[in-house]
Design a protein around this motif. Structure first.
Motif, PDB file in Angstrom:
ATOM      1  N   TRP A  25       0.700  -1.164  -0.132  1.00  0.00           N
ATOM      2  CA  TRP A  25       0.211  -0.062  -0.077  1.00  0.00           C
ATOM      3  C   TRP A  25       0.801   1.327   0.059  1.00  0.00           C
ATOM      4  O   TRP A  25       0.514   2.258  -0.645  1.00  0.00           O
ATOM      5  CB  TRP A  25      -0.902  -0.103   1.095  1.00  0.00           C
ATOM      6  CG  TRP A  25      -1.659   0.980   1.464  1.00  0.00           C
ATOM      7  CD1 TRP A  25      -3.100   1.409   0.736  1.00  0.00           C
ATOM      8  CD2 TRP A  25      -1.816   2.257   2.232  1.00  0.00           C
ATOM      9  NE1 TRP A  25      -3.545   2.535   1.018  1.00  0.00           N
ATOM     10  CE2 TRP A  25      -2.764   2.991   2.083  1.00  0.00           C
ATOM     11  CE3 TRP A  25      -0.826   2.631   3.354  1.00  0.00           C
ATOM     12  CZ2 TRP A  25      -2.964   4.125   2.876  1.00  0.00           C
ATOM     13  CZ3 TRP A  25      -0.798   3.693   3.999  1.00  0.00           C
ATOM     14  CH2 TRP A  25      -2.203   4.570   3.872  1.00  0.00           C
ATOM     15  N   ALA A  26       2.007   1.080   0.694  1.00  0.00           N
ATOM     16  CA  ALA A  26       2.899   2.406   0.848  1.00  0.00           C
ATOM     17  C   ALA A  26       3.641   2.799  -0.404  1.00  0.00           C
ATOM     18  O   ALA A  26       3.729   3.849  -0.906  1.00  0.00           O
ATOM     19  CB  ALA A  26       3.987   2.140   2.012  1.00  0.00           C
TER      20      ALA A  26
ATOM     21  N   ARG B 269       9.995   6.953   3.579  1.00  0.00           N
ATOM     22  CA  ARG B 269       9.059   7.071   4.240  1.00  0.00           C
ATOM     23  C   ARG B 269       8.828   6.063   5.577  1.00  0.00           C
ATOM     24  O   ARG B 269       8.520   6.353   6.563  1.00  0.00           O
ATOM     25  CB  ARG B 269       7.550   7.047   3.757  1.00  0.00           C
ATOM     26  CG  ARG B 269       7.431   8.402   2.793  1.00  0.00           C
ATOM     27  CD  ARG B 269       6.473   8.532   1.933  1.00  0.00           C
ATOM     28  NE  ARG B 269       6.208   9.470   1.043  1.00  0.00           N
ATOM     29  CZ  ARG B 269       5.240   9.574   0.161  1.00  0.00           C
ATOM     30  NH1 ARG B 269       4.170   8.969   0.190  1.00  0.00           N
ATOM     31  NH2 ARG B 269       5.360  10.696  -0.772  1.00  0.00           N
ATOM     32  N   LEU B 270       9.137   4.835   5.248  1.00  0.00           N
ATOM     33  CA  LEU B 270       9.135   3.591   6.110  1.00  0.00           C
ATOM     34  C   LEU B 270      10.271   3.335   7.001  1.00  0.00           C
ATOM     35  O   LEU B 270      10.295   2.548   7.655  1.00  0.00           O
ATOM     36  CB  LEU B 270       8.543   2.394   5.406  1.00  0.00           C
ATOM     37  CG  LEU B 270       7.274   2.630   4.666  1.00  0.00           C
ATOM     38  CD1 LEU B 270       6.870   1.139   3.854  1.00  0.00           C
ATOM     39  CD2 LEU B 270       6.129   2.474   5.768  1.00  0.00           C
TER      40      LEU B 270
ATOM     41  N   GLN C  67      15.754  -2.572  -0.765  1.00  0.00           N
ATOM     42  CA  GLN C  67      15.912  -4.202  -0.934  1.00  0.00           C
ATOM     43  C   GLN C  67      14.987  -4.902  -0.008  1.00  0.00           C
ATOM     44  O   GLN C  67      14.195  -6.040  -0.627  1.00  0.00           O
ATOM     45  CB  GLN C  67      17.241  -4.654  -0.865  1.00  0.00           C
ATOM     46  CG  GLN C  67      18.284  -3.999  -1.579  1.00  0.00           C
ATOM     47  CD  GLN C  67      18.795  -2.535  -1.329  1.00  0.00           C
ATOM     48  OE1 GLN C  67      18.407  -1.970  -0.216  1.00  0.00           O
ATOM     49  NE2 GLN C  67      19.472  -2.045  -2.161  1.00  0.00           N
ATOM     50  N   THR C  68      14.657  -4.420   1.348  1.00  0.00           N
ATOM     51  CA  THR C  68      13.828  -4.800   2.194  1.00  0.00           C
ATOM     52  C   THR C  68      12.474  -4.807   1.887  1.00  0.00           C
ATOM     53  O   THR C  68      11.687  -5.822   1.586  1.00  0.00           O
ATOM     54  CB  THR C  68      13.970  -4.390   3.362  1.00  0.00           C
ATOM     55  OG1 THR C  68      15.192  -4.594   4.100  1.00  0.00           O
ATOM     56  CG2 THR C  68      12.892  -5.057   4.442  1.00  0.00           C
ATOM     57  N   LEU C  69      12.007  -3.781   1.358  1.00  0.00           N
ATOM     58  CA  LEU C  69      10.731  -3.381   0.898  1.00  0.00           C
ATOM     59  C   LEU C  69      10.461  -4.285  -0.391  1.00  0.00           C
ATOM     60  O   LEU C  69       9.146  -4.782  -0.489  1.00  0.00           O
ATOM     61  CB  LEU C  69      10.508  -1.779   0.588  1.00  0.00           C
ATOM     62  CG  LEU C  69       9.238  -1.292   0.700  1.00  0.00           C
ATOM     63  CD1 LEU C  69       8.421  -1.797   1.698  1.00  0.00           C
ATOM     64  CD2 LEU C  69       9.239   0.150   0.362  1.00  0.00           C
ATOM     65  N   SER C  70      11.159  -4.164  -1.223  1.00  0.00           N
ATOM     66  CA  SER C  70      11.029  -4.997  -2.814  1.00  0.00           C
ATOM     67  C   SER C  70      10.880  -6.527  -2.308  1.00  0.00           C
ATOM     68  O   SER C  70      10.036  -7.250  -3.007  1.00  0.00           O
ATOM     69  CB  SER C  70      12.314  -4.701  -3.618  1.00  0.00           C
ATOM     70  OG  SER C  70      12.177  -5.602  -4.841  1.00  0.00           O
ATOM     71  N   GLY C  71      11.761  -6.953  -1.406  1.00  0.00           N
ATOM     72  CA  GLY C  71      11.561  -8.395  -1.055  1.00  0.00           C
ATOM     73  C   GLY C  71      10.399  -8.895  -0.319  1.00  0.00           C
ATOM     74  O   GLY C  71       9.588  -9.794  -0.620  1.00  0.00           O
ATOM     75  N   GLN C  72       9.839  -7.821   0.262  1.00  0.00           N
ATOM     76  CA  GLN C  72       8.690  -7.914   1.126  1.00  0.00           C
ATOM     77  C   GLN C  72       7.403  -7.928   0.338  1.00  0.00           C
ATOM     78  O   GLN C  72       6.589  -9.049   0.267  1.00  0.00           O
ATOM     79  CB  GLN C  72       8.300  -7.113   2.365  1.00  0.00           C
ATOM     80  CG  GLN C  72       9.252  -7.304   3.637  1.00  0.00           C
ATOM     81  CD  GLN C  72       9.029  -8.449   4.079  1.00  0.00           C
ATOM     82  OE1 GLN C  72       7.724  -8.903   4.563  1.00  0.00           O
ATOM     83  NE2 GLN C  72      10.210  -9.205   4.385  1.00  0.00           N
TER      84      GLN C  72
END
Length: 302
Positions: A11-12, A25-26, A31-36
């Protein structure tokens, strides 16, 4: 089971438009965001984003997921507010669907009593076609629908129509246009430029029949689903337009137009459609009582 943390990351990113902006923002690495998000897509079995050059675009499934995520996190925010707020100050959400054929001034007058209850109410209004609003009612995403007709017999919804009142219609024109009319009422309408409600409005067919009965052939220059837009065109002198007689004074005052004529042979009707046979919701009861006691009281007594 759906991983709501991963849904929040999706959503973010969808709201930010890129993984880099969302990660800032988070306070996470890209890399972490893409993986999740990749894990969420794997769990769902469908892609949510497409990479177009350096940009990310939502897939059709991604757009659907975003619409649900918006509601999930909105409800989550409401839950958090409800738990943190003191009971006496917490406003109860009252979700109302307004059929776009209902004039906004009428909708406002009908809904105002709900704001004066002892228990505070926060009104959430959605305007749409009646058919789509009935679907929202069936799945309880709205508590009430304000419409210009009762619920259609063919609607596959177990709901109930409560008549709020009815009134005649008044014809208005900008002063510059009105002064060009020489005929008496109602013959002034014959060949006159006219703005009429769209084909989905309940008033449309009775209005056209009334023209036939009186042998009137107005020159229809515009059709409008939105009554406010029709009034704006009428105010500009494009043509004569109609509005419920119960708000005639308000229409003249706000739009600087004059009355051409009126009739009670054609009436606008207004209904509250709910899942309740017997009205019990305090806001709905207030709307129903005030409509009968004040807004349409004169007509009901006559």
């Amino acid at each position: 089971m759906l991983n709501y943390k991963q849904l929040n990351y999706f959503w973010a990113v969808a709201k930010a438009g890129s993984i880099v902006r969302a990660s800032e923002r988070l306070n996470l690495t890209p890399q972490t965001l893409s993986g999740q998000i990749g894990l969420l897509e794997d769990a769902l079995g469908v892609p949510l984003f497409l990479r177009v050059g350096r940009r990310l675009e939502l897939t059709e499934t991604g757009r659907l997921a975003l619409s649900y995520a918006d509601e999930i996190f909105q409800i989550g925010n409401e839950l958090e507010e409800a738990l943190r707020a003191r009971p006496e100050r917490h406003a109860i959400p009252f979700r109302v669907g307004v059929d776009d054929a209902v004039p906004k001034s009428i909708a406002y007058r009908l809904l105002t009593p709900a704001m004066g209850l002892a228990s505070p109410v926060r009104i959430v209004c959605r305007e749409d076609k009646l058919a789509r609003l009935l679907v929202e009612l069936a799945i309880q995403r709205v508590d009430l629908i304000l419409a210009d007709r009762p619920m259609p017999d063919e609607a596959n919804v177990k709901g109930y129509s409560h008549k709020l009142g009815n009134c005649g219609i008044t014809f208005f024109a900008a002063p510059c246009l009105a002064k060009t009319f020489k005929k008496k009422w109602p013959h002034v309408l014959d060949a006159a430029p006219l703005l009429i409600p769209g084909k989905d409005a309940a008033i449309r067919l009775p209005l056209m029949r009334w023209f036939d009965v009186h042998q009137l052939r107005p020159h229809i220059v515009g059709e409008f689903d939105d009554s406010a837009l029709m009034q704006a065109f009428g105010q500009a002198g494009i043509g004569i337009f109609i509005a419920p007689s119960v708000i005639a004074d308000e229409v003249q005052r706000e739009h600087g137009v004059v009355v051409v004529g009126c009739t009670d042979e054609v009436t606008e009707q207004f209904y509250a459609i709910s899942l309740e046979r017997r009205l019990t919701h305090p806001a709905v009861v207030a709307i129903n009582d005030t409509a009968h006691r004040e807004l349409f009281a004169t007509l009901a007594a006559s």
